[in-house]
Design a protein around this motif. Structure first.
Motif, PDB file in Angstrom:
ATOM      1  N   MET A   1      -5.863 -25.690  50.867  1.00 36.04           N
ATOM      2  CA  MET A   1      -6.649 -24.472  50.642  1.00 36.04           C
ATOM      3  C   MET A   1      -6.183 -23.375  51.599  1.00 36.04           C
ATOM      4  SD  MET A   1     -10.778 -23.889  50.890  1.00 36.04           S
ATOM      5  CE  MET A   1     -11.065 -25.101  49.605  1.00 36.04           C
ATOM      6  N   ARG A   2      -5.833 -22.216  51.056  1.00 37.53           N
ATOM      7  CA  ARG A   2      -5.374 -21.090  51.863  1.00 37.53           C
ATOM      8  C   ARG A   2      -6.508 -20.093  52.063  1.00 37.53           C
ATOM      9  NH1 ARG A   2      -1.504 -21.898  48.017  1.00 37.53           N
ATOM     10  NH2 ARG A   2      -2.247 -20.110  46.814  1.00 37.53           N
ATOM     11  N   VAL A   3      -6.650 -19.598  53.284  1.00 37.81           N
ATOM     12  CA  VAL A   3      -7.650 -18.583  53.597  1.00 37.81           C
ATOM     13  C   VAL A   3      -6.935 -17.359  54.143  1.00 37.81           C
ATOM     14  CG1 VAL A   3      -9.683 -17.990  54.953  1.00 37.81           C
ATOM     15  CG2 VAL A   3      -9.404 -20.319  54.091  1.00 37.81           C
ATOM     16  N   ARG A   4      -7.203 -16.217  53.569  1.00 43.49           N
ATOM     17  CA  ARG A   4      -6.627 -14.952  54.035  1.00 43.49           C
ATOM     18  C   ARG A   4      -7.752 -14.041  54.505  1.00 43.49           C
ATOM     19  NH1 ARG A   4      -0.886 -15.475  53.914  1.00 43.49           N
ATOM     20  NH2 ARG A   4      -0.375 -16.770  52.117  1.00 43.49           N
ATOM     21  N   ARG A   5      -7.489 -13.325  55.587  1.00 43.03           N
ATOM     22  CA  ARG A   5      -8.440 -12.331  56.071  1.00 43.03           C
ATOM     23  C   ARG A   5      -7.794 -10.955  55.978  1.00 43.03           C
ATOM     24  NH1 ARG A   5     -11.050 -13.370  61.835  1.00 43.03           N
ATOM     25  NH2 ARG A   5     -11.933 -15.096  60.624  1.00 43.03           N
ATOM     26  N   TYR A   6      -8.562  -9.984  55.492  1.00 40.22           N
ATOM     27  CA  TYR A   6      -8.034  -8.638  55.300  1.00 40.22           C
ATOM     28  C   TYR A   6      -8.969  -7.594  55.910  1.00 40.22           C
ATOM     29  CZ  TYR A   6      -5.309 -11.025  51.699  1.00 40.22           C
ATOM     30  OH  TYR A   6      -4.498 -11.903  51.026  1.00 40.22           O
ATOM     31  N   ARG A   7      -8.362  -6.571  56.463  1.00 39.11           N
ATOM     32  CA  ARG A   7      -9.088  -5.369  56.850  1.00 39.11           C
ATOM     33  C   ARG A   7      -8.849  -4.347  55.749  1.00 39.11           C
ATOM     34  NH1 ARG A   7      -7.287  -0.636  58.997  1.00 39.11           N
ATOM     35  NH2 ARG A   7      -8.789   0.674  60.120  1.00 39.11           N
ATOM     36  N   VAL A   8      -9.916  -3.947  55.092  1.00 41.54           N
ATOM     37  CA  VAL A   8      -9.828  -3.003  53.973  1.00 41.54           C
ATOM     38  C   VAL A   8     -10.349  -1.652  54.425  1.00 41.54           C
ATOM     39  CG1 VAL A   8     -10.528  -2.489  51.610  1.00 41.54           C
ATOM     40  CG2 VAL A   8     -10.173  -4.872  52.313  1.00 41.54           C
ATOM     41  N   LEU A   9      -9.542  -0.625  54.248  1.00 42.07           N
ATOM     42  CA  LEU A   9      -9.942   0.748  54.566  1.00 42.07           C
ATOM     43  C   LEU A   9      -9.783   1.577  53.304  1.00 42.07           C
ATOM     44  CD1 LEU A   9     -10.867   2.372  57.078  1.00 42.07           C
ATOM     45  CD2 LEU A   9      -8.499   3.133  57.321  1.00 42.07           C
ATOM     46  N   HIS A  10     -10.895   2.093  52.814  1.00 39.87           N
ATOM     47  CA  HIS A  10     -10.920   2.842  51.550  1.00 39.87           C
ATOM     48  C   HIS A  10     -11.533   4.214  51.829  1.00 39.87           C
ATOM     49  CE1 HIS A  10     -12.124   2.809  46.993  1.00 39.87           C
ATOM     50  NE2 HIS A  10     -11.737   4.010  47.399  1.00 39.87           N
ATOM     51  N   ARG A  11     -10.676   5.254  51.803  1.00 44.78           N
ATOM     52  CA  ARG A  11     -11.122   6.599  52.154  1.00 44.78           C
ATOM     53  C   ARG A  11     -11.008   7.530  50.942  1.00 44.78           C
ATOM     54  NH1 ARG A  11      -8.377   7.168  56.420  1.00 44.78           N
ATOM     55  NH2 ARG A  11     -10.067   6.885  57.910  1.00 44.78           N
ATOM     56  N   THR A  12     -12.100   8.258  50.657  1.00 48.57           N
ATOM     57  CA  THR A  12     -12.121   9.246  49.577  1.00 48.57           C
ATOM     58  C   THR A  12     -12.504  10.595  50.173  1.00 48.57           C
ATOM     59  OG1 THR A  12     -12.864   7.526  48.027  1.00 48.57           O
ATOM     60  CG2 THR A  12     -13.070   9.822  47.318  1.00 48.57           C
ATOM     61  N   ILE A  13     -11.670  11.600  49.912  1.00 48.77           N
ATOM     62  CA  ILE A  13     -11.910  12.939  50.460  1.00 48.77           C
ATOM     63  C   ILE A  13     -12.007  13.948  49.321  1.00 48.77           C
ATOM     64  CG2 ILE A  13     -11.029  14.794  51.942  1.00 48.77           C
ATOM     65  CD1 ILE A  13      -9.516  12.642  53.520  1.00 48.77           C
ATOM     66  N   TYR A  14     -13.103  14.678  49.295  1.00 47.68           N
ATOM     67  CA  TYR A  14     -13.307  15.761  48.325  1.00 47.68           C
ATOM     68  C   TYR A  14     -13.198  17.092  49.068  1.00 47.68           C
ATOM     69  CZ  TYR A  14     -15.537  12.022  45.589  1.00 47.68           C
ATOM     70  OH  TYR A  14     -15.812  10.859  44.927  1.00 47.68           O
ATOM     71  N   VAL A  15     -12.446  18.035  48.504  1.00 49.37           N
ATOM     72  CA  VAL A  15     -12.324  19.380  49.077  1.00 49.37           C
ATOM     73  C   VAL A  15     -12.666  20.386  47.984  1.00 49.37           C
ATOM     74  CG1 VAL A  15     -10.789  21.076  50.136  1.00 49.37           C
ATOM     75  CG2 VAL A  15     -10.554  18.641  50.712  1.00 49.37           C
ATOM     76  N   TYR A  16     -13.552  21.349  48.312  1.00 50.18           N
ATOM     77  CA  TYR A  16     -14.061  22.301  47.339  1.00 50.18           C
ATOM     78  C   TYR A  16     -13.651  23.726  47.715  1.00 50.18           C
ATOM     79  CZ  TYR A  16     -16.953  18.190  46.498  1.00 50.18           C
ATOM     80  OH  TYR A  16     -17.378  16.912  46.274  1.00 50.18           O
ATOM     81  N   SER A  17     -13.511  24.574  46.695  1.00 48.28           N
ATOM     82  CA  SER A  17     -13.089  25.959  46.930  1.00 48.28           C
ATOM     83  C   SER A  17     -14.238  26.849  47.378  1.00 48.28           C
ATOM     84  CB  SER A  17     -12.460  26.537  45.659  1.00 48.28           C
ATOM     85  OG  SER A  17     -13.398  26.554  44.586  1.00 48.28           O
ATOM     86  N   ASP A  18     -15.451  26.334  47.343  1.00 48.58           N
ATOM     87  CA  ASP A  18     -16.610  27.089  47.815  1.00 48.58           C
ATOM     88  C   ASP A  18     -17.593  26.102  48.443  1.00 48.58           C
ATOM     89  OD1 ASP A  18     -18.373  29.129  48.335  1.00 48.58           O
ATOM     90  OD2 ASP A  18     -18.490  29.856  46.263  1.00 48.58           O
ATOM     91  N   VAL A  19     -18.616  26.645  49.048  1.00 52.63           N
ATOM     92  CA  VAL A  19     -19.587  25.817  49.767  1.00 52.63           C
ATOM     93  C   VAL A  19     -20.386  24.950  48.791  1.00 52.63           C
ATOM     94  CG1 VAL A  19     -21.697  25.884  51.160  1.00 52.63           C
ATOM     95  CG2 VAL A  19     -19.792  27.408  51.691  1.00 52.63           C
ATOM     96  N   VAL A  20     -20.553  23.694  49.166  1.00 52.67           N
ATOM     97  CA  VAL A  20     -21.455  22.779  48.453  1.00 52.67           C
ATOM     98  C   VAL A  20     -22.762  22.726  49.236  1.00 52.67           C
ATOM     99  CG1 VAL A  20     -21.844  20.388  47.727  1.00 52.67           C
ATOM    100  CG2 VAL A  20     -19.562  21.394  47.531  1.00 52.67           C
TER     101      VAL A  20
END
Length: 293
Positions: A1-20
């Protein structure tokens, strides 16, 4: 049995042309826990800091984060960071024909929902006929799924940007091209056309493959695959994950985020904003890095 450990980094960036002025969001960024996958740590950071946030579970048991940002902003960043352990998982040996794997009220009642078509419908005679080639009478279920997976991999071309999240399965079938979520959704339609239960799975692939293994399509990005229900002697049976994008059953390189009937059930991040902005951009980056166990 194989065990793997992972560090997951999931980044989402929204940029708008006017103020939200106000931003409501819902995120599926917490990897699931189940036999074969263990969540060691997890955090979601949001900038600007929300005035309100809460964590809950949806109808399928996925962890969901709701947040409300009331500070005015032109840029919103949502970052999920997780430490996950995944154990090698091999499909069980075939023991039933695909006809016997169709769930019913007495056999797999919790799987019945995943045999049903979507709204708007995705099943059509052309997709059913394509699927039927892999499902002759009496064939073992996993043997049929293995062939269907290979056929989708061979018959369809992976082409980034060729579709959107709203592209219909019928259009993918005609164009013969798409990305991982399209191929997963096509596989679901094929299985459901035969009365089988199948779920959509959202997750990741490990960035660095084991020595001697090829780099898989979908690394450094969110990934999607499918899972099919296989009845067992008791309980709700087994769900067997397979990946038509890479022509294989899922193994310890696959990190599961969430599952549902379709992509629309489990998008990583979605929401509603209040703004006069005419333009916006979204940037998504994913890193799945192996860590010593």
């Amino acid at each position: 049995m194989r065990v793997r450990r992972y560090r997951v980094l999931h980044r989402t960036i929204y940029v708008y042309s006017d103020v939200v002025s106000s931003s409501y969001g819902r995120a599926y960024l917490t990897p699931r826990e189940f036999p074969g996958q263990r969540l060691r740590s997890h955090d979601v950071r949001i900038d600007p800091v929300p005035s309100d946030r809460s964590v809950g579970a949806d109808v399928y048991g996925n962890t969901t984060l709701y947040f409300h940002v009331t500070a005015e902003h032109r840029r919103l960043e949502v970052t999920g960071e997780s430490m996950v352990e995944v154990t090698s998982r091999l499909p069980p040996p075939d023991s039933v024909s695909w006809e016997q794997a169709r769930p019913g009220i007495e056999n797999g009642p919790l799987a019945v929902e995943f045999t049903m078509d979507l709204n708007p419908p995705e099943l059509n005679p052309e997709i059913a006929a394509y699927a039927a080639e892999s499902f002759p009478p009496g064939r073992p279920l996993l043997e049929a799924v293995t062939e269907l997976t290979a056929r989708i991999y061979t018959d369809f071309t992976y082409k980034s940007g060729s579709t959107t999240v709203s592209t219909r399965v019928a259009d993918v079938f005609i164009a013969r091209k798409g990305v991982c979520q399209d191929f997963a959704r096509l596989a679901l339609a094929c299985l459901r056309s035969q009365g089988l239960a199948a779920r959509y799975v959202s997750g990741y692939l490990a960035t660095n493959p084991p020595p001697g293994k090829p780099r898989l399509i979908g690394a450094d990005a969110t990934h999607a695959w499918a899972t099919v229900w296989l009845p067992a002697g008791s309980g709700d049976g087994h769900w067997i994950d397979f990946d038509p994008t890479n022509n294989k059953f899922a193994d310890e390189r696959y990190v599961t985020l969430a599952w549902g009937r379709d992509y629309a059930d489990v998008p990583p991040v979605r929401g509603i904003i209040y703004t006069d902005a005419k333009e916006s951009t979204i940037t998504v980056s994913v890193d799945v890095a192996p860590v010593e166990v």
